[in-house]
Write an enzyme that holds these catalytic residues in place. Structure first.
Site, PDB file in Angstrom:
ATOM      1  CG  ASP A  22     -33.620  22.636 -35.174  1.00  6.03           C
ATOM      2  OD1 ASP A  22     -34.465  22.654 -34.503  1.00  6.03           O
ATOM      3  OD2 ASP A  22     -32.924  21.728 -35.119  1.00  6.03           O
ATOM      4  N   GLY A  25     -36.043  26.294 -29.214  1.00  2.00           N
ATOM      5  CA  GLY A  25     -36.307  25.745 -28.029  1.00  2.00           C
ATOM      6  C   GLY A  25     -34.823  26.001 -27.227  1.00  2.00           C
ATOM      7  NE  ARG A  26     -31.486  22.868 -29.882  1.00  4.01           N
ATOM      8  CZ  ARG A  26     -30.878  22.483 -31.169  1.00  4.01           C
ATOM      9  NH1 ARG A  26     -29.432  22.238 -31.084  1.00  4.01           N
ATOM     10  NH2 ARG A  26     -31.678  22.251 -32.061  1.00  4.01           N
ATOM     11  NE  ARG A  35     -39.914  22.801 -27.250  1.00  4.68           N
ATOM     12  CZ  ARG A  35     -38.830  22.880 -27.648  1.00  4.68           C
ATOM     13  NH1 ARG A  35     -37.787  22.628 -27.119  1.00  4.68           N
ATOM     14  NH2 ARG A  35     -38.806  22.687 -29.142  1.00  4.68           N
ATOM     15  CG  HIS A  39     -41.537  28.228 -31.010  1.00  2.00           C
ATOM     16  ND1 HIS A  39     -40.399  27.601 -31.540  1.00  2.00           N
ATOM     17  CD2 HIS A  39     -42.052  27.446 -30.312  1.00  2.00           C
ATOM     18  CE1 HIS A  39     -40.540  26.451 -31.439  1.00  2.00           C
ATOM     19  NE2 HIS A  39     -41.420  26.258 -30.295  1.00  2.00           N
ATOM     20  CD1 TRP A  71     -48.915  17.340 -37.747  1.00  2.19           C
ATOM     21  CD2 TRP A  71     -49.993  18.823 -36.377  1.00  2.19           C
ATOM     22  NE1 TRP A  71     -49.389  18.476 -38.463  1.00  2.19           N
ATOM     23  CE2 TRP A  71     -50.169  19.389 -37.692  1.00  2.19           C
ATOM     24  CE3 TRP A  71     -50.525  19.531 -35.296  1.00  2.19           C
ATOM     25  CZ2 TRP A  71     -50.814  20.550 -38.115  1.00  2.19           C
ATOM     26  CZ3 TRP A  71     -51.137  20.856 -35.642  1.00  2.19           C
ATOM     27  CH2 TRP A  71     -51.548  21.347 -36.857  1.00  2.19           C
ATOM     28  NE  ARG A  73     -41.136  20.160 -31.601  1.00  2.00           N
ATOM     29  CZ  ARG A  73     -40.451  21.031 -31.778  1.00  2.00           C
ATOM     30  NH1 ARG A  73     -40.484  22.126 -31.450  1.00  2.00           N
ATOM     31  NH2 ARG A  73     -39.109  20.616 -32.613  1.00  2.00           N
ATOM     32  CG  LEU A 133     -38.388  36.060 -51.634  1.00  2.00           C
ATOM     33  CD1 LEU A 133     -37.164  35.367 -52.152  1.00  2.00           C
ATOM     34  CD2 LEU A 133     -38.387  36.365 -50.366  1.00  2.00           C
ATOM     35  NE  ARG A 196     -32.232  15.758 -35.853  1.00  2.00           N
ATOM     36  CZ  ARG A 196     -31.306  15.796 -34.972  1.00  2.00           C
ATOM     37  NH1 ARG A 196     -30.347  15.220 -34.931  1.00  2.00           N
ATOM     38  NH2 ARG A 196     -32.040  16.504 -33.830  1.00  2.00           N
ATOM     39  CD  GLU A 209     -23.002  22.032 -53.185  1.00  2.00           C
ATOM     40  OE1 GLU A 209     -22.429  21.576 -52.274  1.00  2.00           O
ATOM     41  OE2 GLU A 209     -23.004  21.336 -54.424  1.00  2.00           O
TER      42      GLU A 209
HETATM   43  C1  IPE Z   1     -37.303  20.253 -38.038  1.00  2.00           C
HETATM   44  O1  IPE Z   1     -36.841  20.570 -36.705  1.00  2.00           O
HETATM   45  C2  IPE Z   1     -38.500  21.097 -38.346  1.00  2.00           C
HETATM   46  C3  IPE Z   1     -38.641  22.264 -38.375  1.00  2.00           C
HETATM   47  C4  IPE Z   1     -37.516  23.272 -38.340  1.00  2.00           C
HETATM   48  C5  IPE Z   1     -39.918  22.762 -38.632  1.00  2.00           C
HETATM   49  P1  IPE Z   1     -37.076  19.839 -35.543  1.00  2.00           P
HETATM   50  O2  IPE Z   1     -36.492  20.165 -34.391  1.00  2.00           O
HETATM   51  O3  IPE Z   1     -38.628  19.085 -35.476  1.00  2.00           O
HETATM   52  O4  IPE Z   1     -36.016  18.178 -36.050  1.00  2.00           O
HETATM   53  P2  IPE Z   1     -35.686  17.131 -35.237  1.00  2.00           P
HETATM   54  O5  IPE Z   1     -36.573  16.667 -34.361  1.00  2.00           O
HETATM   55  O6  IPE Z   1     -34.375  17.714 -34.082  1.00  2.00           O
HETATM   56  O7  IPE Z   1     -34.868  16.245 -36.420  1.00  2.00           O
HETATM   57  C1  IPE Z   2     -37.401  24.967 -34.392  1.00  2.00           C
HETATM   58  O1  IPE Z   2     -36.895  25.088 -33.085  1.00  2.00           O
HETATM   59  C2  IPE Z   2     -38.908  25.311 -34.769  1.00  2.00           C
HETATM   60  C3  IPE Z   2     -39.759  24.066 -34.795  1.00  2.00           C
HETATM   61  C4  IPE Z   2     -39.510  22.970 -35.204  1.00  2.00           C
HETATM   62  C5  IPE Z   2     -41.285  24.420 -34.972  1.00  2.00           C
HETATM   63  P1  IPE Z   2     -37.089  23.745 -32.151  1.00  2.00           P
HETATM   64  O2  IPE Z   2     -38.281  23.967 -31.587  1.00  2.00           O
HETATM   65  O3  IPE Z   2     -36.895  22.439 -32.921  1.00  2.00           O
HETATM   66  O4  IPE Z   2     -35.993  24.056 -31.368  1.00  2.00           O
HETATM   67  P2  IPE Z   2     -34.950  23.000 -30.635  1.00  2.00           P
HETATM   68  O5  IPE Z   2     -34.294  22.431 -31.729  1.00  2.00           O
HETATM   69  O6  IPE Z   2     -35.823  22.186 -29.632  1.00  2.00           O
HETATM   70  O7  IPE Z   2     -33.933  23.867 -29.875  1.00  2.00           O
HETATM   71 MG    MG Z   3     -35.449  21.551 -33.196  1.00  2.00          MG
END
Ligand code: IPE
Ligand code: IPE
Ligand code: MG
Length: 249
Positions: A22, A25-26, A35, A39, A71, A73, A133, A196, A209
């Site tokens: 995760d 985007g940030r 964003r 990725h 989906w 997004r 792996l 979360r 864990e």
């Molecule tokens: C969880 O990240 C899903 C993936 C890393 C693929 P999200 O960015 O979708 O989760 P939320 O919306 O912050 O909970």
């Molecule tokens: C995780 O990064 C990648 C996917 C969920 C596909 P995010 O796209 O959720 O990035 P943030 O959480 O918005 O920074």
């Molecule tokens: Mg995210």
């Protein structure tokens, strides 16, 4: 100072590490970019993590790449993510083969565009007999979808007399999950400082864990993986027992 990697006790490695990747985007926003730039830069982190896990001798690595909820997004982001998926699979297949990595996909494969599903199945087949792996990619995956889908298929099998109602216990239920051939993870890492689970592997992480890293996914490197494993190895996993009980047979 001892290298981080040397601080890992090789006799107590987690067999299965799962990661919620995760923060892409940030990471992009911090650089004033779109964003999708985040990725794209997350691919280096994937490469590093797969390599790091393989070098350590970890048997299973599951990466949460795209959730059922993702989906929702914006359409351009989904399209870019799907293109990135295909180009990465195309460019990395050789490396997977060379490094003896077996690829598995978990998720709602039917919801993926045909050309992506076909390509993924092709690579899953090609790497099927690799013994290093096992890399599991969770794609269009959601734990509640998985559990509801399992329940529906059990109901069908009960109706058809393939399984008796009284035979449905935890082990039998697990056989209907998409992870039926994959052991439960011992360690779950989530990056980006969010605390979360976001509908990931809810059944399978009952005694896993949890480790939360502040690093945004594109910045994640082998050292971050090592740090998580070192922390994991300091923990006492009690599974409901007392500490004293763990020391006797
Ligand atoms: C969880 O990240 C899903 C993936 C890393 C693929 P999200 O960015 O979708 O989760 P939320 O919306 O912050 O909970
Ligand atoms: C995780 O990064 C990648 C996917 C969920 C596909 P995010 O796209 O959720 O990035 P943030 O959480 O918005 O920074
Ligand atoms: Mg995210």
């Amino acid at each position: 100072m001892t290298e981080l990697k040397d601080q890992i006790d090789r006799s107590k490695l987690p067999n299965h590490v799962a990661i919620i990747m995760d923060g892409n985007g940030r990471w992009a926003r911090e650089r004033g970019s779109h964003r999708i730039f985040g990725h794209q830069n997350g691919i280096t982190a994937v490469r590093e993590t797969v390599e790091g896990a393989g070098e350590l001798g970890i048997k299973y690595l599951t990466l949460f790449a795209f959730s059922k909820e993702n989906w929702c997004r914006p359409k351009e982001e989904i399209n870019s993510l799907m293109s990135l998926m295909i180009s990465t699979i195309n460019s990395e297949t050789e490396t997977l083969i060379k490094n003896n990595v077996r690829l598995l996909i978990i998720g709602d494969m039917q919801s993926l565009p045909d050309h992506i599903r076909n390509k993924l199945n092709e690579v899953v087949d090609i790497t099927g007999s690799n013994k290093g792996l096992t890399l599991v990619i969770a794609l269009s995956y959601g734990a509640r979808w998985e559990i509801a889908d399992a329940a529906r298929r059990i109901a069908e099998d009960v109706a058809e007399g393939k399984i008796k109602k009284d035979a449905i216990d935890e082990a039998a239920f697990s056989e209907y999950l998409v992870t039926r051939h994959i052991p439960d993870p011992e360690l779950l890492i989530r990056t980006s400082g969010e605390y979360r689970i976001s509908n990931f592997l809810l059944w399978q992480i009952a005694y896993t864990e949890l480790y939360f890293s502040p690093a945004l996914w594109p910045d994640f490197r082998k050292e971050h993986l090592y740090t998580a494993i070192i922390e994991f190895q300091k923990r006492e996993r009690r599974f409901g027992k007392t500490s004293e009980q763990l020391n006797c047979d």
